[in-house]
Design a protein around this motif. Structure first.
Motif, PDB file in Angstrom:
ATOM      1  N   VAL A 161       0.839  -1.197   0.000  1.00  0.00           N
ATOM      2  CA  VAL A 161       0.000   0.000   0.000  1.00  0.00           C
ATOM      3  C   VAL A 161       0.872   1.244   0.000  1.00  0.00           C
ATOM      4  O   VAL A 161       1.673   1.458   0.912  1.00  0.00           O
ATOM      5  N   GLY A 162       0.729   2.065  -1.061  1.00  0.00           N
ATOM      6  CA  GLY A 162       1.511   3.296  -1.170  1.00  0.00           C
ATOM      7  C   GLY A 162       0.624   4.527  -1.101  1.00  0.00           C
ATOM      8  O   GLY A 162      -0.559   4.444  -0.770  1.00  0.00           O
ATOM      9  N   GLY A 163       1.216   5.667  -1.430  1.00  0.00           N
ATOM     10  CA  GLY A 163       0.507   6.946  -1.291  1.00  0.00           C
ATOM     11  C   GLY A 163       0.868   7.561   0.051  1.00  0.00           C
ATOM     12  O   GLY A 163       1.338   6.855   0.956  1.00  0.00           O
ATOM     13  N   GLY A 164       0.645   8.867   0.185  1.00  0.00           N
ATOM     14  CA  GLY A 164       1.035   9.584   1.401  1.00  0.00           C
ATOM     15  C   GLY A 164       0.482   8.954   2.670  1.00  0.00           C
ATOM     16  O   GLY A 164       1.163   8.880   3.696  1.00  0.00           O
ATOM     17  N   VAL A 165      -0.748   8.425   2.591  1.00  0.00           N
ATOM     18  CA  VAL A 165      -1.408   7.888   3.790  1.00  0.00           C
ATOM     19  C   VAL A 165      -0.733   6.594   4.276  1.00  0.00           C
ATOM     20  O   VAL A 165      -0.948   6.169   5.414  1.00  0.00           O
ATOM     21  N   SER A 166       0.114   5.997   3.435  1.00  0.00           N
ATOM     22  CA  SER A 166       0.786   4.764   3.870  1.00  0.00           C
ATOM     23  C   SER A 166       1.736   5.045   5.037  1.00  0.00           C
ATOM     24  O   SER A 166       2.141   4.129   5.750  1.00  0.00           O
ATOM     25  N   ARG A 167       2.072   6.326   5.230  1.00  0.00           N
ATOM     26  CA  ARG A 167       2.888   6.681   6.408  1.00  0.00           C
ATOM     27  C   ARG A 167       2.122   6.426   7.710  1.00  0.00           C
ATOM     28  O   ARG A 167       2.701   6.317   8.762  1.00  0.00           O
ATOM     29  N   LYS A 168       0.767   6.378   7.588  1.00  0.00           N
ATOM     30  CA  LYS A 168      -0.047   6.143   8.795  1.00  0.00           C
ATOM     31  C   LYS A 168      -0.654   4.752   8.746  1.00  0.00           C
ATOM     32  O   LYS A 168      -1.759   4.519   9.252  1.00  0.00           O
ATOM     33  N   SER A 169       0.037   3.812   8.127  1.00  0.00           N
ATOM     34  CA  SER A 169      -0.546   2.486   7.874  1.00  0.00           C
ATOM     35  C   SER A 169      -0.962   1.768   9.151  1.00  0.00           C
ATOM     36  O   SER A 169      -1.861   0.938   9.133  1.00  0.00           O
ATOM     37  N   GLU A 170      -0.305   2.115  10.286  1.00  0.00           N
ATOM     38  CA  GLU A 170      -0.653   1.414  11.537  1.00  0.00           C
ATOM     39  C   GLU A 170      -2.089   1.727  11.959  1.00  0.00           C
ATOM     40  O   GLU A 170      -2.682   1.004  12.749  1.00  0.00           O
ATOM     41  N   LYS A 171      -2.671   2.771  11.378  1.00  0.00           N
ATOM     42  CA  LYS A 171      -4.049   3.132  11.745  1.00  0.00           C
ATOM     43  C   LYS A 171      -5.091   2.312  10.987  1.00  0.00           C
ATOM     44  O   LYS A 171      -6.251   2.267  11.384  1.00  0.00           O
ATOM     45  N   PHE A 172      -4.695   1.703   9.851  1.00  0.00           N
ATOM     46  CA  PHE A 172      -5.721   0.963   9.104  1.00  0.00           C
ATOM     47  C   PHE A 172      -5.308  -0.435   8.651  1.00  0.00           C
ATOM     48  O   PHE A 172      -6.149  -1.316   8.575  1.00  0.00           O
ATOM     49  N   LEU A 173      -4.032  -0.677   8.387  1.00  0.00           N
ATOM     50  CA  LEU A 173      -3.674  -2.026   7.920  1.00  0.00           C
ATOM     51  C   LEU A 173      -4.005  -3.115   8.947  1.00  0.00           C
ATOM     52  O   LEU A 173      -4.497  -4.186   8.559  1.00  0.00           O
ATOM     53  N   PRO A 174      -3.797  -2.869  10.262  1.00  0.00           N
ATOM     54  CA  PRO A 174      -4.125  -3.937  11.226  1.00  0.00           C
ATOM     55  C   PRO A 174      -5.623  -4.259  11.285  1.00  0.00           C
ATOM     56  O   PRO A 174      -6.002  -5.306  11.815  1.00  0.00           O
ATOM     57  N   LEU A 175      -6.477  -3.376  10.735  1.00  0.00           N
ATOM     58  CA  LEU A 175      -7.927  -3.627  10.782  1.00  0.00           C
ATOM     59  C   LEU A 175      -8.382  -4.540   9.642  1.00  0.00           C
ATOM     60  O   LEU A 175      -9.524  -4.976   9.616  1.00  0.00           O
ATOM     61  N   LEU A 176      -7.496  -4.796   8.686  1.00  0.00           N
ATOM     62  CA  LEU A 176      -7.890  -5.579   7.513  1.00  0.00           C
ATOM     63  C   LEU A 176      -7.691  -7.075   7.766  1.00  0.00           C
ATOM     64  O   LEU A 176      -6.722  -7.482   8.398  1.00  0.00           O
ATOM     65  N   GLU A 177      -8.667  -7.851   7.267  1.00  0.00           N
ATOM     66  CA  GLU A 177      -8.541  -9.309   7.384  1.00  0.00           C
ATOM     67  C   GLU A 177      -8.461  -9.893   5.994  1.00  0.00           C
ATOM     68  O   GLU A 177      -9.472 -10.056   5.312  1.00  0.00           O
ATOM     69  N   LEU A 178      -7.239 -10.160   5.583  1.00  0.00           N
ATOM     70  CA  LEU A 178      -6.997 -10.644   4.227  1.00  0.00           C
ATOM     71  C   LEU A 178      -6.157 -11.910   4.315  1.00  0.00           C
ATOM     72  O   LEU A 178      -5.435 -12.111   5.286  1.00  0.00           O
ATOM     73  N   ARG A 179      -6.240 -12.725   3.272  1.00  0.00           N
ATOM     74  CA  ARG A 179      -5.374 -13.902   3.282  1.00  0.00           C
ATOM     75  C   ARG A 179      -3.965 -13.548   2.800  1.00  0.00           C
ATOM     76  O   ARG A 179      -3.009 -14.238   3.077  1.00  0.00           O
ATOM     77  N   THR A 180      -3.878 -12.408   2.103  1.00  0.00           N
ATOM     78  CA  THR A 180      -2.591 -11.986   1.529  1.00  0.00           C
ATOM     79  C   THR A 180      -1.853 -11.080   2.512  1.00  0.00           C
ATOM     80  O   THR A 180      -2.473 -10.183   3.092  1.00  0.00           O
ATOM     81  N   PRO A 181      -0.554 -11.293   2.689  1.00  0.00           N
ATOM     82  CA  PRO A 181       0.201 -10.315   3.502  1.00  0.00           C
ATOM     83  C   PRO A 181       0.080  -8.929   2.874  1.00  0.00           C
ATOM     84  O   PRO A 181       0.148  -8.798   1.647  1.00  0.00           O
ATOM     85  N   ILE A 182      -0.119  -7.901   3.705  1.00  0.00           N
ATOM     86  CA  ILE A 182      -0.257  -6.530   3.188  1.00  0.00           C
ATOM     87  C   ILE A 182       0.670  -5.617   3.989  1.00  0.00           C
ATOM     88  O   ILE A 182       0.649  -5.633   5.222  1.00  0.00           O
ATOM     89  N   VAL A 183       1.514  -4.875   3.287  1.00  0.00           N
ATOM     90  CA  VAL A 183       2.545  -4.060   3.956  1.00  0.00           C
ATOM     91  C   VAL A 183       2.569  -2.651   3.364  1.00  0.00           C
ATOM     92  O   VAL A 183       2.169  -2.451   2.217  1.00  0.00           O
TER      93      VAL A 183
END
Ligand code: BGC
Length: 256
Positions: free
Chosen positions: A211-233
Motif C-alpha cells: 500500500v503506497g501513497g502519502g497515507v501509507s505513512r499512517k498504515s498502523e491506523k488501518f492495515l491492522p484492521l484488515l482481514e486478508l489472506r494476503t500479507p499486506i505491507v
C-alpha cells in the motif's frame, strides 16, 4: 562509480523531480517541486518539465548531458501516448507525451503511469524487493493507482483503482481523497479498504499487497484492521517512489 538517472513525477497539483542513484534507488540531491500549471494543458506542463529537467541535469555537469529522463504521468500510457487523464487536463488524451517532452527538454524521455513507476521502485528497492510471484501495489491518493508485478516484471496499466466494487468505481469510495472528503474515521475507511482489497485478492491471488501513497505513512491506523489472506505491507519509498521508478525504467529502456 554510481550510475545516475533522472526522475520527474507529474501530478495534478505538483511536478517534482530529482537525480537518482540507480544502484541504490535513492535521490542524490534535494527533490525540486513546482506547482502544476492550471489549467494543466500539455504545452504549459511541458514548459515546467523542461525547466525542472534543465535545473536537475545542469546540476550534474557533463554527466547530465543527453541523460534519459524518466517521467511519471497519472494516466494510462500506451507506448508513450496518454489514453486517459486523471486530475490533468483532458487535452492530454491522445497526446504523445514522450515525444512532446523529448522535444521540450532535448533529452530522450520514457513516460510511465505513476503507480507503475511506484510499483517498480518498491519491487527493486522497497517493500517488494526480492519477492517472487505476483505482487500488487496500490497507491491510495486522489485516486487509486495500481501496479502488477510478476517476478519483478511490470504488467503495465492495470488500472485496478477503477474495479467496480459494491456497484461503485472503487477509487471513488476507497481512495485517501474519499476518506478526507467524507471525513471518515480510519475504522470506517478500513471497511471500504477491506471490500477493495478483498475483491483484488479474490481475482488476482497475489503473494503480496503493498500500500503506497502519502497515507501509507499512517498504515498502523488501518492495515491492522484488515482481514486478508494476503500479507499486506506499507510502501517504503513514500513520495520518492515515482521519481525512482521512472528513472530506473528510463535508464533500462536506454540500455544503460
Ligand atoms: C488513474 C490512474 C492513476 C491513478 C493514480 C487513477 O484515477 O486512472 O491512471 O495511476 O489515478 O494517480
Amino acid at each position: 562509480m554510481e550510475r545516475i538517472g533522472v526522475g520527474i513525477d507529474i501530478g495534478g497539483s505538483g511536478i517534482k523531480g530529482a537525480p537518482v542513484d540507480l544502484g541504490a534507488g535513492e535521490l542524490t540531491a534535494e527533490r525540486l517541486r513546482e506547482p502544476t500549471p492550471q489549467p494543466s494543458r500539455p504545452a504549459a506542463v511541458a514548459r515546467v518539465v523542461a525547466d525542472l529537467a534543465r535545473t536537475i541535469t545542469g546540476g550534474l555537469g557533463d554527466a547530465g548531458q543527453g541523460l534519459p529522463l524518466g517521467v511519471t504521468f497519472p494516466a494510462v500510457i500506451q507506448h508513450g501516448t496518454a489514453r486517459t487523464a486523471a486530475n490533468v487536463h483532458e487535452a492530454w488524451i491522445g497526446t504523445d507525451v514522450q515525444a512532446l517532452l523529448a522535444e521540450a527538454t532535448g533529452h530522450p524521455v520514457h513516460v510511465v503511469n505513476d503507480a507503475d513507476a511506484a510499483g517498480v521502485a518498491e519491487a527493486r528497492f522497497g517493500a517488494a524487493k526480492g519477492v517472487r510471484g505476483v505482487v500488487l501495489v496500490a497507491t491510495l491518493g486522489t485516486g487509486i493507482g495500481t501496479a502488477l508485478l510478476v517476478d519483478g516484471v511490470l504488467v503495465p496499466n492495470t488500472e485496478l483503482g477503477h474495479l467496480e466494487v459494491g456497484g461503485h468505481d472503487a477509487e471513488t469510495r476507497a481512495s485517501d481523497a474519499a476518506r478526507e472528503r467524507e471525513d471518515l474515521t480510519y475504522k470506517q475507511w478500513a471497511k471500504r479498504l477491506q471490500a477493495y482489497f478483498g475483491a483484488l485478492e479474490a481475482l488476482f491471488w497475489p503473494d503480496l499487497l503493498v500500500v503506497g501513497g502519502g497515507v501509507s505513512r499512517k498504515s498502523e491506523k488501518f492495515l491492522p484492521l484488515l482481514e486478508l489472506r494476503t500479507p499486506i505491507v506499507p510502501a517504503r519509498l513514500q513520495n520518492q517512489a515515482g521519481i525512482v521508478g521512472a528513472a530506473v525504467l528510463a535508464a533500462e529502456r536506454a540500455g544503460s
